[in-house]
Design a protein around this motif. Structure first.
Motif, short mmCIF file in Angstrom:
data_model
loop_
_atom_site.label_atom_id
_atom_site.label_comp_id
_atom_site.label_asym_id
_atom_site.label_seq_id
_atom_site.Cartn_x
_atom_site.Cartn_y
_atom_site.Cartn_z
N VAL A 65 -40.81 12.53 19.25
CA VAL A 65 -41.30 11.48 19.90
C VAL A 65 -40.38 10.45 19.81
N LEU A 66 -39.91 10.01 21.11
CA LEU A 66 -38.86 8.68 21.38
C LEU A 66 -39.73 7.38 21.71
N LEU A 67 -39.34 6.56 20.88
CA LEU A 67 -40.04 5.25 20.99
C LEU A 67 -39.13 4.49 21.88
N HIS A 68 -39.36 4.07 23.11
CA HIS A 68 -38.53 3.29 23.85
C HIS A 68 -38.82 1.90 23.64
N ARG A 69 -37.66 1.12 23.08
CA ARG A 69 -37.85 -0.24 22.91
C ARG A 69 -37.07 -1.04 24.06
N LEU A 82 -45.11 18.93 13.37
CA LEU A 82 -43.91 18.09 12.93
C LEU A 82 -43.78 16.89 14.08
N LEU A 83 -44.21 15.65 13.88
CA LEU A 83 -43.89 14.65 15.14
C LEU A 83 -42.57 13.99 14.69
N LEU A 84 -41.43 14.30 15.12
CA LEU A 84 -40.39 13.95 14.70
C LEU A 84 -39.94 12.42 15.36
N LEU A 85 -40.28 11.30 14.97
CA LEU A 85 -40.09 10.02 15.36
C LEU A 85 -38.78 9.55 15.40
N ALA A 86 -38.37 8.70 16.49
CA ALA A 86 -37.19 8.06 16.29
C ALA A 86 -36.93 7.03 17.61
#
Length: 597
Positions: A273-277, A241-245
């Motif tokens: 998985v943390l998406l860095h904006r 599971l790739l928990l995306l946020a």
């Protein structure tokens, strides 16, 4: 060319032909048509939803099972409680046979890693089969031998079995579709990959999903943020599971996981998985990991980071382990330059002592030129070991080293480093090696370089920590346990200590000191303490080198362990050595594709 196992199985399913289906199973393929017809009435064929236990350790073994579709995780009970994953069974493999033959209770727990189908033979049917066709035992024995061999190989390099990845968005604000497209593009470098969304799978049957998974090396499912029927179906099919946020979101549990049962959560791999904006407030990784337990957290800020995530997920990551070695450790900087020029992407870093500092800088994203300037400023311009104090606990106070660590790394947490990282120290309280994967980076770096007798230990939570090199100067085993793929180990340690032509058993009178300072090579207390602190790990280093796929040992015999002035010389030696060594090691850094389920 004869049709493969998958083709035969699918054809039999499409025609609902049980004899043809069972004839394709390795356990039954040698039986004649008449026997297959009789067995078809006694063999149960049923579905097992992802996350469901087929059987548990301790239960009575009354049947054996053949995996028709999907995959099962095998878990062994731990003496201290809980279970440990020890392997997987894919389509065509037999489960529960050894327990049935010995008559013992189940020794392991079997959990469906995704929606699967099995054929069950009860004890009476199995005994009838063996009596009529003894060769069946040969097939079972062969399968057991293959499983044992697989587990033995797993101790060296665990086989990556993940095939289906489910992206679970934290909320509607995160662009899960864009991340999914990037991930699929990266996975396609390793094999055929397909992205499945809810619109692609409306009113599809279970067999359609099996067919898609057979046709691809990897399948990526994109769920809804809420616990919908589609989310439930995808989660049941997940190997991971790739928990995306988004990095600026409020750390809270993923709502879609409300459909996951508690027991299922323990058996399934979940990775955040943390998406860095850019330009947004970043929430500490530790807060996310406390809100949602997970196996690992990935930081992504572009396609290169997504590619690293893909390699880590599929067992193709390249790990780098850096040793201690005092001033000789500056050679690590030259090796890093050579790796960068050779386009060897480093996906995880582990280190101890001086290697821990240099590895932490690389994991934090420092460029080569920045690394050189920072290390020169910290070790050459400002000798970190000259704040001498009354030698009750150590020769130096350690304030200067602590200040330098905080100056270069600030208050960063290990979990927030872009590249997965660990460093080690020796716990004087327990006498064991401690692996640091979380907490204040500067503090654990300070512990990792606390040479006994030279620098004071780091005292915290009623424990005392010193230089990790005292127990293990090349912690490759730690990397091997947690990461799949090839490992590069750089050993800058000293197998030989200093050599002296002095002949003495006690310190001479004051007038005699002039003789010590005019003899070569010099000997001082720091050299003695540093070398003595590494003696215990000398034998361990030999074993650790054997665990590495690529071992780099730059020729640093002429560099003294405390000669900070040899900074440029050590870097140059490391660079020139690594450039040549990497030319012949490229094949070892291109891991073979992971096995398919």
């Amino acid at each position: 060319m004869s049709p493969g196992y998958d083709t035969i199985i699918q054809s039999a399913m499409d025609r609902r032909n049980l004899p043809a289906l069972f004839a394709a199973l390795p356990l039954l393929k040698e039986l004649d048509a008449q026997w297959l017809g009789e067995l078809a009435n006694e063999i149960a064929w049923f579905s097992v939803p992802g996350g469901t236990r087929l059987y548990s350790a301790g239960e009575v073994a009354d049947s054996l099972y053949v995996v028709v579709n999907g995959a099962f995780g095998v878990y062994a009970a731990q003496p201290s409680g809980g279970s440990r994953y020890i392997g997987s069974l894919s389509a065509g493999r037999v489960a529960g046979d050894i327990d049935l033959i010995t008559g013992n209770a189940r020794s392991t727990t079997l959990v469906a890693l995704r929606d699967s189908e099995v054929a069950r033979l009860q004890r009476a049917t199995f005994e009838k089969l063996v009596k009529k066709h003894p060769q069946t035992l040969r097939t079972i024995a062969k399968g057991l031998a293959e499983q044992v061999q697989s587990l033995q190989q797993a101790e060296r390099r665990p086989a990556a079995s993940k095939k289906t990845f489910v992206i679970v968005p934290h909320d509607r604000r995160v662009d899960a579709r864009a991340f999914g497209s990037d991930l699929v593009a990266c996975l396609r470098k390793f094999g055929r990959t397909e992205l499945i969304q809810s619109s692609d799978a409306t009113e599809r049957t279970t067999h359609w999903f099996h067919r898609v998974e057979r046709a691809n090396e990897f399948v990526v499912y994109l769920t809804d943020p809420e616990p919908t029927n589609w989310s439930r179906l995808c989660i049941r099919r997940a190997d991971a599971l790739l928990l995306l946020a988004g990095n600026d979101s409020e750390p809270e549990p993923w709502r879609a996981l409300a459909c996951v049962e508690a027991g299922d959560a323990e058996m399934r791999t979940a990775e955040i998985v943390l998406l860095h904006r850019p330009g947004h407030r970043s929430v500490a990784a530790r807060d996310w990991m406390q809100a949602q337990p997970c196996h690992r957290l990935h930081h992504t800020n572009g396609i290169d980071d997504v590619a690293r995530t893909a390699r880590l997920l599929t067992g193709r990551s390249v790990g780098l382990v850096l040793s201690g070695g005092g001033a000789r450790g500056f050679a690590h900087i030259g090796v890093l330059r050579a790796l960068s020029e050779a386009r060897v992407a480093i996906d995880a870093i582990g280190a101890t002592s001086i290697g821990a500092i240099i590895g932490a800088g690389w994991a934090a994203g420092w460029e080569y030129s920045d690394m050189v300037e920072r290390m020169r400023r910290a070790f050459v311009v400002s000798n970190p070991l000259n704040d001498y104090t009354l030698p009750i606990v150590s020769l130096v106070a350690g304030r200067k080293v602590s200040r330098l660590m905080r100056q270069e790394f600030g208050e960063a947490e290990i979990e927030d480093l872009p590249i997965p990282y660990y460093c080690t120290s020796a716990n004087l309280t327990t006498g064991q090696l401690t692996v640091h994967r979380s907490g204040k980076l500067w503090q654990w770096l300070r512990a990792s370089i606390a040479i006994p007798g030279v620098l004071p230990p780091v005292f915290t939570q009623r424990q005392a920590y010193v230089d990790g090199a005292t127990l293990n100067n090349l912690p490759v085993d730690v990397m091997r346990e947690d990461f799949q793929g090839p490992i590069i180990a750089v050993d800058a340690g000293a197998d030989r200590g200093f050599i002296s032509d002095l002949e003495m058993t006690e310190i001479p009178a004051l007038w005699g000191f002039r003789h010590l300072f005019h003899r070569r090579p010099r000997v001082n207390i720091m050299q003695i303490l540093l070398r003595a602190g590494m003696l215990n790990s000398a034998a361990a280093s030999i074993a650790q080198r054997e665990l590495a796929d690529v071992l780099l040992r730059p020729p640093l015999e002429r560099v003294d362990l405390l000669d900070w002035g040899a900074f440029r010389q050590a870097i140059d030696i490391g660079y020139r050595y690594a450039v040549q060594a990497l030319e012949s090691a490229q094949d070892k850094l291109s891991p073979a594709p992971a096995g398919r389920n």
